[in-house]
Design an enzyme around this catalytic site. Structure first.
Site, PDB file in Angstrom:
ATOM      1  CB  CYS A  36     -12.616 -10.317   7.388  1.00  0.00           C
ATOM      2  SG  CYS A  36     -13.035 -11.145   8.940  1.00  0.00           S
TER       3      CYS A  36
ATOM      4  CB  CYS B  44     -12.252 -14.082   8.396  1.00  0.00           C
ATOM      5  SG  CYS B  44     -13.673 -13.003   8.429  1.00  0.00           S
TER       6      CYS B  44
END
Lengths: 150, 138
Positions: free
Chosen positions: B66, B63
């Protein structure tokens, strides 16, 4: 107040690369996949599968597209750009590899529809990444984990 | 099947999805307060709840946004004594992920002092969106 949870995979020191590299790679990948779809030529997808395999196994910073980015594109960009962990693009390359292999196997088996659908999904993911900065790992990794461990 | 139709279909569908994706990522959606399933306890998140607000971020290894979300939320909450920020690796807490119906990362929950989830953002929120969500909680 900031409280960190322990030890997990999200906290390991990651390998950081220029985020524009994988994005540039996604542009080339989109063009290659669109060509494969337009010509129905299985060898185009075999070549792309090799690129995906390098990205998935060695890392997205080692693909031929990353090499073009580093040698031709990056020197012409003025500012330094945002960076990212290699793992998200590496995950996306792995998913791309699975679609490319499915397409190749389908084509060699004479299943045209399998080829078209698999390449279509790979193109959708690559195009979304190139045009909208779509993060494939963000959207599907948890869903895969949830589906697997039900 | 040498045709441009598959390409056209893929590009139209993914463009529509892409526009929706960019519009919705980061937006804080206010949750219905009557929803009992949204009750969050200190045990679930492995940390005491904040005196006024707890900001809970679910992350994963694959991700990119993130990291940016972690930096933003750490920074925003660092100066707030009554707000607590907790980051959870979704992969290690799949049961909790299922209970709270977390589908993608980053997902950020804005939780009030009673453990009630009052807002949720999928994708990286902007600083102003975070500040607005936090200040709306009494």
């Amino acid at each position: 107040m900031v409280q960190n949870t322990n030890n997990s995979k999200i906290k390991v020191t990651p390998i950081i690369i220029d985020a524009r590299g994988p994005r540039f790679g996604a542009v080339i990948t989109s063009i290659v996949l669109a060509t494969a779809l337009a010509t129905n030529n299985v060898w185009v997808i075999v070549a792309q599968a090799i690129v995906f395999a390098i990205g998935a196994i060695k890392g997205p910073q080692f693909t031929p597209y990353a090499f073009i980015f580093k040698s031709l594109v990056k020197p012409r960009l003025k500012k330094s750009g945002a960076t990212e962990d290699v793992r998200p693009p590496q995950f996306a390359q792995t998913v791309g590899l699975l679609f490319a292999l499915t397409a190749a196997v389908g084509s060699f088996a004479g299943l045209e529809l399998v080829f078209t659908i698999a390449v279509g999904f790979a193109l959708a993911a690559a195009f979304l990444n190139a045009a909208f900065n779509f993060c494939l790992g963000c959207e599907i990794y948890l869903l895969l984990l949830r589906a697997r461990s039900k | 099947m040498k045709s441009l139709l598959p390409i056209a279909l893929v590009l139209i569908a993914s463009t529509a999805y892409g526009i929706w994706y960019q519009r919705t990522r980061g937006r804080v959606v206010v949750k219905d307060r009557k929803d009992k399933a949204g009750q969050i306890t200190a045990r679930m998140i492995g940390a005491e709840l904040g005196p006024r607000v707890t900001v809970v971020q679910f992350s994963s290894a694959f991700c990119t946004p993130c990291r940016a979300t972690r930096a933003l939320l750490s920074d925003v909450t660092a100066g707030m004594d009554d707000v607590k920020y907790v980051e959870i690796d979704a992969e290690e807490q799949l049961e909790l992920v299922r209970t709270l119906d977390i589908r993608s990362t980053p997902t950020t929950l804005f939780v009030d002092r009673n453990g009630q989830e009052v807002g949720r953002a999928m994708g990286a929120p902007k600083r102003a969106q975070v500040l607005t969500a936090i200040s709306a909680i009494r």
